[in-house]
Design a protein around this motif. Structure first.
Motif, PDB file in Angstrom:
ATOM      1  N   GLN A 101      -3.798  -4.241  12.821  1.00  0.00           N
ATOM      2  CA  GLN A 101      -3.958  -2.833  12.430  1.00  0.00           C
ATOM      3  C   GLN A 101      -2.669  -2.253  11.856  1.00  0.00           C
ATOM      4  O   GLN A 101      -2.686  -1.192  11.234  1.00  0.00           O
ATOM      5  CB  GLN A 101      -4.443  -1.991  13.617  1.00  0.00           C
ATOM      6  CG  GLN A 101      -3.472  -1.871  14.775  1.00  0.00           C
ATOM      7  CD  GLN A 101      -3.640  -2.972  15.812  1.00  0.00           C
ATOM      8  OE1 GLN A 101      -4.058  -4.080  15.472  1.00  0.00           O
ATOM      9  NE2 GLN A 101      -3.330  -2.662  17.068  1.00  0.00           N
ATOM     10  N   TYR A 102      -1.550  -2.933  12.081  1.00  0.00           N
ATOM     11  CA  TYR A 102      -0.262  -2.469  11.549  1.00  0.00           C
ATOM     12  C   TYR A 102       0.193  -3.345  10.380  1.00  0.00           C
ATOM     13  O   TYR A 102       1.384  -3.622  10.231  1.00  0.00           O
ATOM     14  CB  TYR A 102       0.798  -2.486  12.646  1.00  0.00           C
ATOM     15  CG  TYR A 102       0.486  -1.578  13.810  1.00  0.00           C
ATOM     16  CD1 TYR A 102       0.174  -0.238  13.619  1.00  0.00           C
ATOM     17  CD2 TYR A 102       0.505  -2.057  15.124  1.00  0.00           C
ATOM     18  CE1 TYR A 102      -0.111   0.603  14.691  1.00  0.00           C
ATOM     19  CE2 TYR A 102       0.217  -1.232  16.199  1.00  0.00           C
ATOM     20  CZ  TYR A 102      -0.092   0.099  15.971  1.00  0.00           C
ATOM     21  OH  TYR A 102      -0.383   0.919  17.023  1.00  0.00           O
ATOM     22  N   SER A 103      -0.751  -3.760   9.552  1.00  0.00           N
ATOM     23  CA  SER A 103      -0.425  -4.677   8.451  1.00  0.00           C
ATOM     24  C   SER A 103       0.571  -4.067   7.462  1.00  0.00           C
ATOM     25  O   SER A 103       1.416  -4.769   6.908  1.00  0.00           O
ATOM     26  CB  SER A 103      -1.697  -5.092   7.706  1.00  0.00           C
ATOM     27  OG  SER A 103      -2.336  -3.955   7.148  1.00  0.00           O
ATOM     28  N   ASP A 104       0.469  -2.740   7.238  1.00  0.00           N
ATOM     29  CA  ASP A 104       1.405  -2.090   6.310  1.00  0.00           C
ATOM     30  C   ASP A 104       2.834  -2.137   6.841  1.00  0.00           C
ATOM     31  O   ASP A 104       3.790  -2.352   6.082  1.00  0.00           O
ATOM     32  CB  ASP A 104       0.992  -0.639   6.067  1.00  0.00           C
ATOM     33  CG  ASP A 104      -0.283  -0.528   5.242  1.00  0.00           C
ATOM     34  OD1 ASP A 104      -0.622  -1.514   4.571  1.00  0.00           O
ATOM     35  OD2 ASP A 104      -0.932   0.533   5.289  1.00  0.00           O
ATOM     36  N   TYR A 105       2.989  -1.947   8.165  1.00  0.00           N
ATOM     37  CA  TYR A 105       4.318  -2.033   8.769  1.00  0.00           C
ATOM     38  C   TYR A 105       4.844  -3.473   8.714  1.00  0.00           C
ATOM     39  O   TYR A 105       6.050  -3.687   8.551  1.00  0.00           O
ATOM     40  CB  TYR A 105       4.277  -1.551  10.219  1.00  0.00           C
ATOM     41  CG  TYR A 105       3.999  -0.072  10.359  1.00  0.00           C
ATOM     42  CD1 TYR A 105       4.979   0.866  10.044  1.00  0.00           C
ATOM     43  CD2 TYR A 105       2.760   0.391  10.784  1.00  0.00           C
ATOM     44  CE1 TYR A 105       4.735   2.232  10.158  1.00  0.00           C
ATOM     45  CE2 TYR A 105       2.502   1.753  10.893  1.00  0.00           C
ATOM     46  CZ  TYR A 105       3.491   2.668  10.587  1.00  0.00           C
ATOM     47  OH  TYR A 105       3.238   4.010  10.690  1.00  0.00           O
ATOM     48  N   ARG A 106       3.938  -4.436   8.856  1.00  0.00           N
ATOM     49  CA  ARG A 106       4.344  -5.848   8.773  1.00  0.00           C
ATOM     50  C   ARG A 106       4.844  -6.174   7.368  1.00  0.00           C
ATOM     51  O   ARG A 106       5.846  -6.873   7.201  1.00  0.00           O
ATOM     52  CB  ARG A 106       3.168  -6.748   9.145  1.00  0.00           C
ATOM     53  CG  ARG A 106       3.471  -8.248   8.991  1.00  0.00           C
ATOM     54  CD  ARG A 106       2.278  -9.095   9.358  1.00  0.00           C
ATOM     55  NE  ARG A 106       1.102  -8.747   8.598  1.00  0.00           N
ATOM     56  CZ  ARG A 106       0.866  -9.163   7.357  1.00  0.00           C
ATOM     57  NH1 ARG A 106       1.756  -9.914   6.717  1.00  0.00           N
ATOM     58  NH2 ARG A 106      -0.247  -8.830   6.738  1.00  0.00           N
ATOM     59  N   LYS A 107       4.149  -5.666   6.363  1.00  0.00           N
ATOM     60  CA  LYS A 107       4.577  -5.886   4.977  1.00  0.00           C
ATOM     61  C   LYS A 107       5.975  -5.309   4.745  1.00  0.00           C
ATOM     62  O   LYS A 107       6.839  -5.946   4.145  1.00  0.00           O
ATOM     63  CB  LYS A 107       3.590  -5.243   4.002  1.00  0.00           C
ATOM     64  CG  LYS A 107       2.229  -5.912   3.949  1.00  0.00           C
ATOM     65  CD  LYS A 107       1.307  -5.155   2.995  1.00  0.00           C
ATOM     66  CE  LYS A 107      -0.075  -5.748   2.969  1.00  0.00           C
ATOM     67  NZ  LYS A 107      -0.980  -5.007   2.063  1.00  0.00           N
TER      68      LYS A 107
ATOM     69  N   MET B 146      12.123 -11.027  14.486  1.00  0.00           N
ATOM     70  CA  MET B 146      11.266 -10.740  15.643  1.00  0.00           C
ATOM     71  C   MET B 146      10.261  -9.632  15.326  1.00  0.00           C
ATOM     72  O   MET B 146       9.125  -9.659  15.810  1.00  0.00           O
ATOM     73  CB  MET B 146      12.126 -10.335  16.843  1.00  0.00           C
ATOM     74  CG  MET B 146      12.897 -11.473  17.482  1.00  0.00           C
ATOM     75  SD  MET B 146      11.810 -12.661  18.297  1.00  0.00           S
ATOM     76  CE  MET B 146      13.021 -13.680  19.155  1.00  0.00           C
ATOM     77  N   CYS B 147      10.674  -8.659  14.527  1.00  0.00           N
ATOM     78  CA  CYS B 147       9.767  -7.559  14.154  1.00  0.00           C
ATOM     79  C   CYS B 147       8.558  -8.096  13.389  1.00  0.00           C
ATOM     80  O   CYS B 147       7.416  -7.678  13.627  1.00  0.00           O
ATOM     81  CB  CYS B 147      10.510  -6.534  13.298  1.00  0.00           C
ATOM     82  SG  CYS B 147      11.671  -5.505  14.223  1.00  0.00           S
ATOM     83  N   ILE B 148       8.809  -9.031  12.471  1.00  0.00           N
ATOM     84  CA  ILE B 148       7.709  -9.609  11.685  1.00  0.00           C
ATOM     85  C   ILE B 148       6.766 -10.389  12.595  1.00  0.00           C
ATOM     86  O   ILE B 148       5.532 -10.253  12.518  1.00  0.00           O
ATOM     87  CB  ILE B 148       8.255 -10.537  10.582  1.00  0.00           C
ATOM     88  CG1 ILE B 148       9.167  -9.753   9.642  1.00  0.00           C
ATOM     89  CG2 ILE B 148       7.114 -11.171   9.798  1.00  0.00           C
ATOM     90  CD1 ILE B 148       9.869 -10.607   8.617  1.00  0.00           C
ATOM     91  N   ILE B 149       7.334 -11.221  13.488  1.00  0.00           N
ATOM     92  CA  ILE B 149       6.514 -12.032  14.393  1.00  0.00           C
ATOM     93  C   ILE B 149       5.675 -11.144  15.306  1.00  0.00           C
ATOM     94  O   ILE B 149       4.478 -11.392  15.529  1.00  0.00           O
ATOM     95  CB  ILE B 149       7.415 -12.969  15.230  1.00  0.00           C
ATOM     96  CG1 ILE B 149       8.101 -14.000  14.323  1.00  0.00           C
ATOM     97  CG2 ILE B 149       6.603 -13.677  16.312  1.00  0.00           C
ATOM     98  CD1 ILE B 149       9.141 -14.840  15.014  1.00  0.00           C
TER      99      ILE B 149
ATOM    100  N   ASN C 139       0.852  -1.192   0.000  1.00  0.00           N
ATOM    101  CA  ASN C 139       0.000   0.000   0.000  1.00  0.00           C
ATOM    102  C   ASN C 139       0.887   1.242   0.000  1.00  0.00           C
ATOM    103  O   ASN C 139       1.239   1.785   1.038  1.00  0.00           O
ATOM    104  CB  ASN C 139      -0.921  -0.003   1.229  1.00  0.00           C
ATOM    105  CG  ASN C 139      -1.896  -1.169   1.211  1.00  0.00           C
ATOM    106  OD1 ASN C 139      -2.314  -1.600   0.137  1.00  0.00           O
ATOM    107  ND2 ASN C 139      -2.249  -1.674   2.368  1.00  0.00           N
ATOM    108  N   VAL C 140       1.257   1.654  -1.192  1.00  0.00           N
ATOM    109  CA  VAL C 140       2.150   2.798  -1.352  1.00  0.00           C
ATOM    110  C   VAL C 140       1.424   3.882  -2.148  1.00  0.00           C
ATOM    111  O   VAL C 140       0.768   3.586  -3.154  1.00  0.00           O
ATOM    112  CB  VAL C 140       3.449   2.396  -2.086  1.00  0.00           C
ATOM    113  CG1 VAL C 140       4.385   3.577  -2.228  1.00  0.00           C
ATOM    114  CG2 VAL C 140       4.141   1.269  -1.342  1.00  0.00           C
ATOM    115  N   SER C 141       1.526   5.122  -1.708  1.00  0.00           N
ATOM    116  CA  SER C 141       0.898   6.230  -2.422  1.00  0.00           C
ATOM    117  C   SER C 141       1.582   6.434  -3.767  1.00  0.00           C
ATOM    118  O   SER C 141       2.727   6.007  -3.978  1.00  0.00           O
ATOM    119  CB  SER C 141       0.970   7.508  -1.588  1.00  0.00           C
ATOM    120  OG  SER C 141       2.317   7.904  -1.408  1.00  0.00           O
ATOM    121  N   LYS C 142       0.903   7.126  -4.688  1.00  0.00           N
ATOM    122  CA  LYS C 142       1.469   7.367  -6.008  1.00  0.00           C
ATOM    123  C   LYS C 142       2.768   8.162  -5.932  1.00  0.00           C
ATOM    124  O   LYS C 142       3.697   7.934  -6.702  1.00  0.00           O
ATOM    125  CB  LYS C 142       0.451   8.118  -6.873  1.00  0.00           C
ATOM    126  CG  LYS C 142      -0.720   7.254  -7.326  1.00  0.00           C
ATOM    127  CD  LYS C 142      -1.623   8.024  -8.267  1.00  0.00           C
ATOM    128  CE  LYS C 142      -2.767   7.144  -8.756  1.00  0.00           C
ATOM    129  NZ  LYS C 142      -3.667   7.874  -9.705  1.00  0.00           N
TER     130      LYS C 142
END
Length: 314
Positions: free
Chosen positions: A266-272, A256-259, A17-20
């Motif tokens: 709610q932080y799915s973008d940060y997980r990606k 560890m950050c991914i886990i 999810n990246v802006s143009k």
């Protein structure tokens, strides 16, 4: 009401999810990161084979780490870069390509752990038993350790994906920028209890084994260094072990950050983002850390630069 498509061989990726405005800066960052990873790791691999001074267990084991970084990033990043230039409605991937991508992704992370565990054993033998090092770390032992590192990862990941492939699929949306095991088994409407149990066990065993081996080997190395009056031994231990430990900590922190972010939808973008950085950061830092710390690699590069300066003058 959710639409169900059973066992479709065409899946859709959710993508980043990246802006143009951010698409091209992010694209360029990933592109140059990938190019650096390939050039640096291929360069290190070639150096290890070309220079006989680098035909030592430590560098040959590190060669495995470079190969792992090349394979893991080459399966993920080129496809990700292409997808960034496509509109969201065209982000499709075949089921078989998705399985290959998931397998490679998990092999990448698992093999990184097993290789670093073996490298810790190598450092332990070199510092705690320097007189017996040549008799313990023979070519035969090195081959056994290398095969074990890749073989254990292959078995563990094979079971992980095998449990997922047995499931029927009723969904087609991969809620991730790339395919992994969790994204695949979430496509099923069947019970995934076994998948969750094995996945959790897999993660706990892998992290416990790798962290435990580091704690044990480095504790013994520390004891030997503290009880020894040899400055050369302590200097060697500090130099080689600090390099290995930094590489290990970078990989563990990234994982560890991914886990941790998996627990916060709610932080799915940060997980990606963190899942992509898990591939990029270790792959970029590993050749830099070992290249800077290794006297042999620095000496080889110095000779190479000197020869290039001499050639034009001739």
């Amino acid at each position: 009401m959710e639409n169900y498509t059973y066992n479709s061989f065409i899946l859709q990726l959710e993508g980043l999810n990246v802006s143009k405005e951010s698409t091209y800066p992010v694209f360029l960052f990933l592109f140059f990161s990938y190019m650096f990873i390939i050039v640096a790791n291929v360069g290190i691999s070639v150096l290890v084979f070309m220079d006989k001074n680098l035909h030592q267990p430590m560098y040959l084991l590190f060669w495995n780490l470079s190969v792992n970084d090349i394979l893991g990033n080459s399966i993920l990043l080129p496809r990700l870069l292409i997808d960034m230039l496509r509109p969201p409605s065209e982000l499709f991937i075949s089921y078989y390509e998705c399985v290959v991508q998931a397998f490679t992704t998990h092999m990448f992370s698992t093999t990184a752990h097993t290789i670093l565990m073996i490298m810790a054993f190598d450092r332990y033998v070199a510092i705690c038993y320097p007189l017996r090092y040549a008799t313990i770390m023979t070519n035969k032992m090195l081959i056994k350790l290398t095969v074990s590192a890749w073989g254990v990862a292959l078995v563990l990941v094979g079971i992980l994906l095998g449990l997922t492939l047995r499931l029927n699929r009723c969904r087609t949306l991969i809620r991730s920028p790339y395919c992994d095991n969790a994204a695949l088994f979430k496509l099923s409407c069947e019970s995934v209890l076994i998948n969750n149990i094995y996945g959790l066990t897999f993660t706990v065993v892998l992290f416990t084994g790798s962290i435990g081996s580091m704690v044990i080997t480095y504790t013994k190395i520390t004891v030997v260094c503290l009880t020894s009056n040899s400055k050369s031994l302590n200097s060697k231990a500090l130099k080689t072990c600090s390099t290995h430990l930094v590489v290990f900590l970078v990989m563990v922190f990234s994982g560890m950050c991914i886990i941790a972010l998996h627990r916060f939808p709610q932080y799915s973008d940060y997980r990606k983002l963190s899942s992509i950085l898990f591939h990029i950061v270790p792959g970029s830092l590993n050749p830099i850390i070992y290249g800077v710390q290794s006297k042999e690699i620095r000496h080889f590069l110095f000779k190479l630069c000197q020869s290039k300066k001499v050639l034009p003058s001739l």
